[in-house]
Design a protein around this motif. Structure first.
Motif, PDB file in Angstrom:
ATOM      1  N   LYS A  42       0.804  -1.210   0.000  1.00 54.74           N
ATOM      2  CA  LYS A  42       0.000   0.000   0.000  1.00 54.74           C
ATOM      3  C   LYS A  42       0.843   1.269   0.000  1.00 54.74           C
ATOM      4  O   LYS A  42       0.289   2.364  -0.026  1.00 54.74           O
ATOM      5  CB  LYS A  42      -0.924  -0.003   1.233  1.00 54.74           C
ATOM      6  N   GLY A  43       2.172   1.163   0.062  1.00 56.69           N
ATOM      7  CA  GLY A  43       3.017   2.345   0.060  1.00 56.69           C
ATOM      8  C   GLY A  43       2.784   3.256   1.252  1.00 56.69           C
ATOM      9  O   GLY A  43       2.787   4.482   1.104  1.00 56.69           O
ATOM     10  N   LEU A  44       2.582   2.688   2.438  1.00 63.22           N
ATOM     11  CA  LEU A  44       2.268   3.469   3.624  1.00 63.22           C
ATOM     12  C   LEU A  44       3.516   4.149   4.173  1.00 63.22           C
ATOM     13  O   LEU A  44       4.616   3.591   4.138  1.00 63.22           O
ATOM     14  CB  LEU A  44       1.650   2.570   4.701  1.00 63.22           C
ATOM     15  N   GLU A  45       3.309   5.346   4.707  1.00 62.62           N
ATOM     16  CA  GLU A  45       4.398   6.051   5.351  1.00 62.62           C
ATOM     17  C   GLU A  45       4.666   5.449   6.725  1.00 62.62           C
ATOM     18  O   GLU A  45       3.815   4.775   7.314  1.00 62.62           O
ATOM     19  CB  GLU A  45       4.051   7.535   5.490  1.00 62.62           C
ATOM     20  N   TRP A  46       5.879   5.729   7.235  1.00 62.82           N
ATOM     21  CA  TRP A  46       6.255   5.157   8.522  1.00 62.82           C
ATOM     22  C   TRP A  46       5.402   5.690   9.669  1.00 62.82           C
ATOM     23  O   TRP A  46       5.126   4.974  10.631  1.00 62.82           O
ATOM     24  CB  TRP A  46       7.735   5.432   8.806  1.00 62.82           C
ATOM     25  N   ILE A  48       2.230   6.433   9.514  1.00 61.22           N
ATOM     26  CA  ILE A  48       0.951   5.724   9.460  1.00 61.22           C
ATOM     27  C   ILE A  48       1.100   4.313  10.026  1.00 61.22           C
ATOM     28  O   ILE A  48       0.259   3.843  10.791  1.00 61.22           O
ATOM     29  CB  ILE A  48       0.424   5.672   8.016  1.00 61.22           C
ATOM     30  N   ILE A  49       2.201   3.636   9.648  1.00 62.53           N
ATOM     31  CA  ILE A  49       2.434   2.284  10.162  1.00 62.53           C
ATOM     32  C   ILE A  49       2.618   2.310  11.676  1.00 62.53           C
ATOM     33  O   ILE A  49       2.067   1.470  12.404  1.00 62.53           O
ATOM     34  CB  ILE A  49       3.665   1.668   9.472  1.00 62.53           C
ATOM     35  N   SER A  50       3.387   3.277  12.183  1.00 56.07           N
ATOM     36  CA  SER A  50       3.609   3.384  13.628  1.00 56.07           C
ATOM     37  C   SER A  50       2.306   3.673  14.366  1.00 56.07           C
ATOM     38  O   SER A  50       2.045   3.109  15.431  1.00 56.07           O
ATOM     39  CB  SER A  50       4.635   4.480  13.915  1.00 56.07           C
ATOM     40  N   GLU A  51       1.493   4.549  13.802  1.00 54.41           N
ATOM     41  CA  GLU A  51       0.206   4.865  14.435  1.00 54.41           C
ATOM     42  C   GLU A  51      -0.694   3.639  14.479  1.00 54.41           C
ATOM     43  O   GLU A  51      -1.342   3.361  15.497  1.00 54.41           O
ATOM     44  CB  GLU A  51      -0.475   5.992  13.661  1.00 54.41           C
ATOM     45  N   PHE A  52      -0.719   2.888  13.378  1.00 52.90           N
ATOM     46  CA  PHE A  52      -1.562   1.692  13.335  1.00 52.90           C
ATOM     47  C   PHE A  52      -1.088   0.640  14.339  1.00 52.90           C
ATOM     48  O   PHE A  52      -1.902   0.021  15.042  1.00 52.90           O
ATOM     49  CB  PHE A  52      -1.549   1.120  11.921  1.00 52.90           C
TER      50      PHE A  52
END
Length: 496
Positions: A42-46, A48-52
């Protein structure tokens, strides 16, 4: 505070913190493995991944705390017993319950903290995690298009694929309707196969189509002559065609979190009780409505519905008005036998119609009632879960500490195996009870507290055995018991 209590507390805090983060990591990996298809590519930023990951980890804390307490108590008392420290304490006249006393207080505080965390923090974490997961799932349309269904995720386009090869990502039987001009289905592209992928900058959707045709209605030429009945169109055929669809605005768009607030996992105790009371009142009104309708359809029919009664004469009416009303006992069989054959047939036909109407009404409302009950049970399950998971910290402590003293093994070897087995037993019983509640086979209280009621006697039994230096975990004890049983059987059968 005595040095003994400090020693026990220091021996417990380290393993508890270690096992807590270990359990959270294991549960987090299990969660990510379940949704791995929605997250990869999905090309997620870091950020966004950390928040999730942060929100997901927070939602797993109430489940991780009981297992961490079980594992830490097993390791602590297993180490104390393996190093003969428990033996030294008992030889000094200190009982096991007194040794466990400071950890009882700490575990009680952990249980209280777990309840408030599950009631105040976990609903917010679930809300943010679920909304963010939904946004992530909707980010890449080339991965969300399902075969056999027209997908309208891309604004201005309606795309349908026949099938997808998961190994090569080859798409077959592709239909693309271009609605960007707001003129209806005036531009259609059909291809036998093709590929769909995102550009490197995540701003365009690239389609490579093979062996297809495109149909375009020439609306401008049609307007020049309104008397033309046919729709002039252009038809093109191609072996390979590249299409570029702009994805402006298709980044990670954050959905309004209020859309998910009515879910049972996003509510605290007061909100759950409010919905519980509302849904319970709604179910009472719903059942009363069905009962009233059925009663009226069976017994509330007018008395002349089956037979046309003769009108009374004037003299008869005057006499009946002067007399007081009387209750007359009616025998249905006798009244039915007095009817003529035509009247009997008419009565039976009317009764069958009334019964069919009632059956149709109940059947049509059965699915609605089942949906209401299932929704009510979800909220009731979540109410009891907040208490059971908190109390489970205490129960697992009184099961893990005695087991550690009995097993007399520390570290991450045997204690981990015993903890996992004990947790699996509890989890299977808990899931079974919850399933019975969802299927409306058991009341919510008994279904959700079934595993707790089973584990409480087990923990009390283990504490009693450990306090009395039981050898229930010693295999030689069972061999001696089997040998005595064998001797008694041989003696009873008089076998030399």
């Amino acid at each position: 505070m005595k040095k003994l209590h400090l020693l026990v507390i220091k021996s417990f805090i380290g393993p508890f913190i270690l096992t807590f983060f270990f359990v959270v990591f294991v549960l987090l990996m299990q969660f990510l493995w379940k949704y791995i298809d929605d997250l990869i590519g999905k090309g997620l930023e870091w950020d966004i991944i950390s928040e999730f990951l942060l929100y997901t980890s927070a939602s797993l804390v109430p489940m991780a705390l009981p297992l961490a307490v079980l594992l830490a108590s097993l390791m602590t008392f297993g180490n104390l017993a393996e190093n003969l420290e428990l033996l030294a304490f008992k030889s000094s006249g200190i009982s096991l319950v007194r040794i466990m006393a400071p950890l009882m207080v700490i575990t009680f505080l952990i249980s209280v903290a777990a309840f408030f965390f599950a009631n105040d923090v976990m609903p917010v974490a679930n809300l943010k995690m679920r909304s963010l997961l939904y946004d992530i799932q909707q980010q890449r349309p080339e991965l969300t298009i399902r075969p056999g269904v027209f997908d309208n995720t891309l604004e201005g386009y309606s795309i349908r694929i026949g099938e997808r090869d998961n190994r090569t990502n080859l798409l077959r039987d592709i239909w693309i309707y271009d609605h960007t001009g707001d003129k209806g289905n005036v531009s259609v592209t059909v291809a036998d196969s093709g590929y769909m992928r995102m550009s490197a900058d995540e701003k365009h959707l690239l389609l490579t189509l093979y062996n297809g045709r495109s149909y375009i209605e020439l609306q401008d030429q049609k307007k020049e002559d309104r008397h033309i009945r046919d729709y002039p169109h252009r038809r093109d055929r191609f072996d390979k065609q590249e299409m570029i669809i702009e994805m402006t605005g298709f980044g990670l768009n954050r959905t309004d979190e209020r859309l998910f607030r009515n879910s049972y996992a996003m509510m605290n105790l007061s909100q759950l009780k409010h919905f519980d009371d509302s849904l319970t009142g709604d179910m009472i009104k719903f059942n009363e409505k069905i009962r009233t309708t059925v009663d009226q359809s069976l017994t509330g029919k007018p008395k002349n519905a089956l037979l046309a009664l003769p009108l009374p004469s004037n003299d008869t009416a005057e006499v009946a008005a002067e007399q007081e009303p009387r209750v007359v006992q009616l025998h249905v069989d006798s009244a039915f036998n007095e009817l003529t054959k035509l009247e009997r047939r008419r009565a039976i036909t009317q009764a069958i119609n009334f019964a069919r109407s009632s059956k149709s009404f109940v059947s049509s409302n059965a699915s609605t009632g089942a949906w209401k009950i299932n929704r009510l049970r979800r909220y009731q399950i979540e109410i009891h879960r907040k208490f059971t998971l908190s109390l489970l910290c205490l129960i697992f402590f009184f099961a893990g500490a005695p087991l550690g003293a009995i097993i007399r093994k520390g570290g991450l070897g045997l204690p981990v195996i015993v903890s996992v087995l004990l947790f699996l037993i509890y989890y299977i019983i808990s899931i079974t009870g919850e399933k019975f509640v969802r299927e409306n086979l058991m009341q919510p209280f008994w279904g959700m507290w079934l595993s707790t009621f089973i584990m409480i006697p087990v923990s009390i039994f283990l504490t009693y055995k450990a306090a009395n230096d039981s050898v229930i975990m010693n295999i030689e004890t069972y061999f001696i018991w089997l040998k005595k049983l064998n001797d008694r059987v041989r003696k009873f059968l008089r076998i030399p």
